[in-house]
Design an enzyme around this catalytic site. Structure first.
Site, short mmCIF file in Angstrom:
data_model
loop_
_atom_site.label_atom_id
_atom_site.label_comp_id
_atom_site.label_asym_id
_atom_site.label_seq_id
_atom_site.Cartn_x
_atom_site.Cartn_y
_atom_site.Cartn_z
N HIS A 1 -10.86 -4.93 -3.55
CA HIS A 1 -9.03 -5.33 -2.60
C HIS A 1 -9.09 -5.62 -1.20
O HIS A 1 -9.96 -5.17 -0.20
CB HIS A 1 -8.18 -4.53 -3.26
CG HIS A 1 -8.81 -2.69 -2.74
ND1 HIS A 1 -9.71 -2.03 -2.86
CD2 HIS A 1 -8.06 -1.66 -0.82
CE1 HIS A 1 -10.33 -0.62 -2.61
NE2 HIS A 1 -9.47 -1.09 -1.47
N ASP B 1 1.00 -0.93 0.06
CA ASP B 1 0.49 0.10 0.01
C ASP B 1 0.79 1.24 -0.20
O ASP B 1 1.80 1.07 0.60
CB ASP B 1 -0.69 -0.04 1.41
CG ASP B 1 -2.41 1.03 1.27
OD1 ASP B 1 -3.16 0.35 1.32
OD2 ASP B 1 -2.15 2.18 1.53
N ASN C 1 -12.89 -2.90 2.42
CA ASN C 1 -14.16 -1.98 2.58
C ASN C 1 -14.75 -1.63 1.20
O ASN C 1 -14.74 -2.26 0.07
CB ASN C 1 -13.25 -0.51 2.94
CG ASN C 1 -12.57 -0.31 4.11
OD1 ASN C 1 -13.05 -0.76 4.93
ND2 ASN C 1 -10.96 0.21 3.29
N VAL D 1 -11.15 3.42 -3.60
CA VAL D 1 -10.29 2.94 -4.60
C VAL D 1 -11.42 1.73 -5.29
O VAL D 1 -11.60 0.83 -4.48
CB VAL D 1 -9.06 2.27 -5.18
CG1 VAL D 1 -9.15 1.40 -6.88
CG2 VAL D 1 -8.19 2.92 -4.40
N HIS E 1 -6.58 -5.74 1.67
CA HIS E 1 -6.58 -5.24 3.28
C HIS E 1 -5.32 -5.97 4.28
O HIS E 1 -6.52 -6.72 4.37
CB HIS E 1 -6.68 -4.10 3.85
CG HIS E 1 -7.64 -2.59 2.94
ND1 HIS E 1 -6.55 -1.63 2.80
CD2 HIS E 1 -8.42 -2.45 2.82
CE1 HIS E 1 -6.99 -0.87 2.19
NE2 HIS E 1 -8.04 -1.20 2.17
P1 5GP Z 1 -9.66 1.31 0.17
O1 5GP Z 1 -10.11 2.96 1.01
O2 5GP Z 1 -10.14 1.44 -1.00
O3 5GP Z 1 -10.21 0.34 0.99
O4 5GP Z 1 -8.46 1.29 0.06
C1 5GP Z 1 -7.29 1.74 -0.67
C2 5GP Z 1 -5.89 2.02 -0.40
O5 5GP Z 1 -4.95 2.30 -1.89
C3 5GP Z 1 -5.73 3.04 0.52
O6 5GP Z 1 -5.08 2.03 1.34
C4 5GP Z 1 -4.29 3.85 -0.94
O7 5GP Z 1 -3.37 3.78 0.34
C5 5GP Z 1 -3.77 2.54 -1.30
N1 5GP Z 1 -3.61 2.75 -3.01
C6 5GP Z 1 -4.30 4.02 -3.99
N2 5GP Z 1 -3.97 4.36 -4.84
C7 5GP Z 1 -2.53 3.53 -4.41
C8 5GP Z 1 -2.05 3.56 -5.66
O8 5GP Z 1 -1.53 4.43 -6.49
N3 5GP Z 1 -0.53 2.48 -5.03
C9 5GP Z 1 -0.52 2.71 -4.24
N4 5GP Z 1 0.76 0.32 -3.99
N5 5GP Z 1 -1.90 1.91 -3.38
C10 5GP Z 1 -2.79 2.79 -3.63
#
Ligand code: 5GP
Ligand code: ZN
Length: 113
Positions: free
Chosen positions: A99, A29, A86, A95, A101
């Site tokens: 995914h 992440d 989430n 995003v 985590h």
């Molecule tokens: P969500 O909030 O959708 O459950 O998690 C999205 C995760 O993707 C976040 O923890 C954020 O830090 C990570 N993330 C967003 N954009 C990128 C990216 O371009 N590269 C990587 N490696 N992680 C990302």
């Protein structure tokens, strides 16, 4: 498709990839919330948990098995870790490509914030 995780999976956007196969990709992440914070994503674009279909069961199981393997490699399996997916705004999804985590390496609070 304008999806950041599809682009990471295809190699169009760089990421610190820790594992990949024909069905899934795992990468660090960009904004880690724990000493171990890895995202495990299917190559298939599924926007949210709500779009998961019956036929995706094997793929979803595979994401968990990848997570287990990485947890063992990072030596957090026995200590404990958290898997989070989430869904939509109030859960904090940012995003819209599902995914898992994988979070570990510190004590987790409960209930989650
Ligand atoms: P969500 O909030 O959708 O459950 O998690 C999205 C995760 O993707 C976040 O923890 C954020 O830090 C990570 N993330 C967003 N954009 C990128 C990216 O371009 N590269 C990587 N490696 N992680 C990302
Ligand atoms: Zn996608």
């Amino acid at each position: 498709m304008d999806c950041i995780f599809c682009k990471i999976a295809s190699g169009e956007i760089p990421a610190k990839i820790v594992y990949q196969d024909e069905k899934a990709v795992a990468f660090e992440d960009i904004n880690p919330q724990a000493p171990v914070h890895i995202l495990i994503v299917p190559r298939k674009h599924i926007p949210t948990v709500l779009e998961i279909e019956e036929g995706d069961g094997e793929l979803l199981g595979h994401l968990f098995s990848v997570a287990n393997r990485i947890a063992s490699e990072r030596e957090i399996a026995g200590r404990g870790f958290r898997l989070v997916m989430n869904c939509n705004r109030e859960a904090g999804q940012t995003v819209f490509h599902i995914h898992l985590h994988l979070l570990g390496g510190r004590t987790m609070g409960w209930p989650p914030g």
